[in-house]
Design a protein around this motif. Structure first.
Motif, PDB file in Angstrom:
ATOM      1  N   VAL A  95      95.330 107.577  19.344  1.00 17.88           N
ATOM      2  CA  VAL A  95      94.664 108.268  20.451  1.00 17.88           C
ATOM      3  C   VAL A  95      95.301 107.878  21.770  1.00 17.88           C
ATOM      4  O   VAL A  95      95.581 108.734  22.626  1.00 17.88           O
ATOM      5  CB  VAL A  95      93.152 107.955  20.461  1.00 17.88           C
ATOM      6  N   ARG A 130      89.824 114.266  17.523  1.00 16.66           N
ATOM      7  CA  ARG A 130      88.448 114.016  17.961  1.00 16.66           C
ATOM      8  C   ARG A 130      88.415 112.867  18.961  1.00 16.66           C
ATOM      9  O   ARG A 130      87.660 112.902  19.940  1.00 16.66           O
ATOM     10  CB  ARG A 130      87.556 113.720  16.758  1.00 16.66           C
ATOM     11  N   GLY A 131      89.235 111.855  18.735  1.00  7.94           N
ATOM     12  CA  GLY A 131      89.323 110.757  19.689  1.00  7.94           C
ATOM     13  C   GLY A 131      89.848 111.207  21.032  1.00  7.94           C
ATOM     14  O   GLY A 131      89.367 110.759  22.082  1.00  7.94           O
ATOM     15  N   MET A 134      89.468 114.184  22.290  1.00 12.23           N
ATOM     16  CA  MET A 134      88.416 114.984  22.923  1.00 12.23           C
ATOM     17  C   MET A 134      87.386 114.111  23.629  1.00 12.23           C
ATOM     18  O   MET A 134      86.762 114.532  24.606  1.00 12.23           O
ATOM     19  CB  MET A 134      87.755 115.868  21.873  1.00 12.23           C
ATOM     20  N   GLU A 135      87.220 112.895  23.133  1.00 13.01           N
ATOM     21  CA  GLU A 135      86.286 111.965  23.764  1.00 13.01           C
ATOM     22  C   GLU A 135      86.886 111.287  24.992  1.00 13.01           C
ATOM     23  O   GLU A 135      86.152 110.777  25.839  1.00 13.01           O
ATOM     24  CB  GLU A 135      85.859 110.893  22.751  1.00 13.01           C
ATOM     25  N   GLU A 136      88.204 111.287  25.077  1.00 14.70           N
ATOM     26  CA  GLU A 136      88.885 110.520  26.108  1.00 14.70           C
ATOM     27  C   GLU A 136      89.377 111.344  27.292  1.00 14.70           C
ATOM     28  O   GLU A 136      89.578 110.804  28.384  1.00 14.70           O
ATOM     29  CB  GLU A 136      90.090 109.774  25.509  1.00 14.70           C
ATOM     30  N   CYS A 137      89.630 112.638  27.095  1.00 13.30           N
ATOM     31  CA  CYS A 137      90.246 113.399  28.181  1.00 13.30           C
ATOM     32  C   CYS A 137      89.715 114.826  28.229  1.00 13.30           C
ATOM     33  O   CYS A 137      89.023 115.285  27.316  1.00 13.30           O
ATOM     34  CB  CYS A 137      91.773 113.391  28.061  1.00 13.30           C
ATOM     35  N   SER A 147      86.079 119.874  14.360  1.00 16.43           N
ATOM     36  CA  SER A 147      84.660 119.636  14.601  1.00 16.43           C
ATOM     37  C   SER A 147      83.975 119.098  13.350  1.00 16.43           C
ATOM     38  O   SER A 147      84.499 119.213  12.238  1.00 16.43           O
ATOM     39  CB  SER A 147      83.980 120.939  15.043  1.00 16.43           C
TER      40      SER A 147
END
Length: 344
Positions: free
Chosen positions: A270, A314-315, A317-320, A344
């Motif tokens: 990630v 997915r990682g 999407m959580e970060e940026c 998803s």
């Protein structure tokens, strides 16, 4: 990145700035022993590199080598281009034509897989031979676009009014001369139903001086909308010279996108992907595609599972922000487009 001078190594592109891009292309490092010496790497790496380079030659611009860390055999740029013994192992499921392009090659120099667009093999040459290249076994000698072959390709495009976009690929299309590319672009612009010219190239990244005044001239002069899709896999590939080349392309009116390949031990985290996306965006390029590895013979050691790739996205999407997350895709022979892998 290189933080100190070492024998045979310079920071940045100091050793190439006075050379034309053509001379830099001609002076690429092609001998594994020379690469190991430049980077101060152990000679124990040499036998495997020599063996692997017999089946797929090594070729690396010195400007790209200058961004590698001296003495580090695990440098993420080095690992993309250094021949290794694992390339010689046959792995089930990995073949010579992983995308089924042989069956989509209606005439010399054309690959036509998707409706509305096709690909022209503009040059069989590359500035850098990436070890994971899905066309490392492609018959370029049978697909040279010159003379009657070029005319047949243009006639094919003229005959199909559904073709709105022509993609210049290779090899690397920017390995061709600006004179040739200007004439080709002019020929394509003379076909009324062609609206967009897309150029897939690694050269502005690995040899940024390729973005010359002559190149910018023909890019600016065409009526076609121009999209340049870069191939950058790791943030360390982007230095000031690459940023300057990207800026020149943007000033010429090109839309800039990036496609990357997910590579085991190189950019399969990630952090590596977020840093790459942020650095691309800072330079003016939008992340576009992140390809899972095409299963080409000789590249199995770069492969990671689709499940791991989904976890990585997915990682991200959580970060940026969403516009910094590339589409995770796989190219499946026979499909009407790239296959987006759901996350998803």
């Amino acid at each position: 990145m290189i933080t100190r001078s070492a024998p045979g190594v310079h920071t940045g592109n100091q050793q190439t700035r006075s050379e034309s891009w053509q001379m830099q292309l001609a002076n690429c490092v092609t001998r594994p022993e020379a690469l190991l010496e430049i980077l101060g790497l152990a000679p124990t790496l040499l036998p495997a590199a020599l063996d692997a380079s017999k089946t797929f030659a090594m070729r690396i611009p010195r400007s790209f080598i200058a961004r590698m860390e001296y003495g580090n055999p695990n440098d993420p740029l080095l690992r993309q281009v250094l021949p290794v013994g694992q390339e010689l192992t046959d792995v089930a499921g990995f073949g010579l034509d992983p995308l089924g392009e042989k069956d989509k090659n209606p005439t010399e120099g054309i690959i036509h897989k998707y409706r509305g667009r096709l690909l022209l093999i503009t040059s069989g040459a590359c500035a850098v031979n990436c070890r994971f290249c899905f066309r490392r076994h492609f018959p370029y000698q049978d697909n040279q676009l010159s003379g009657q072959h070029l005319q047949r390709a243009l006639d094919y495009i003229k005959s199909d009014s559904s073709i709105r976009e022509v993609i210049l690929s290779g090899g690397d299309p920017l390995a061709a001369s600006d004179r040739r590319l200007q004439q080709l672009t002019s020929d394509l612009a003379g076909i009324s139903h062609v609206k967009t010219l897309r150029i897939h190239s690694r050269l502005p990244v690995v040899l940024p001086d390729r973005v010359s005044d002559d190149m910018l001239h023909w890019l600016r002069s065409t009526r076609l909308k121009t999209v340049v899709v870069l191939h950058c896999n790791h943030a360390n590939e982007i230095d000031d010279s690459v940023k300057a080349a990207i800026n020149r392309l943007k000033m010429a009116g090109a839309t800039l996108l990036n496609q990357a390949v997910l590579l085991k031990g190189i950019n399969d985290s990630v952090d590596a992907q977020v840093t790459l996306s942020e650095k691309l965006f800072d330079a003016g390029v939008l992340p576009y595609y992140l390809h899972v590895l095409d299963k080409v013979q000789g590249a199995a050691h770069f492969d990671i599972s689709e499940e791991s790739a989904q976890i990585l996205i997915r990682g991200m999407m959580e970060e940026c922000a969403g516009y910094l997350v590339p589409k995770l895709v796989r190219d499946i022979p026979g499909k009407a487009s790239k296959t987006i892998i759901p996350v998803s």
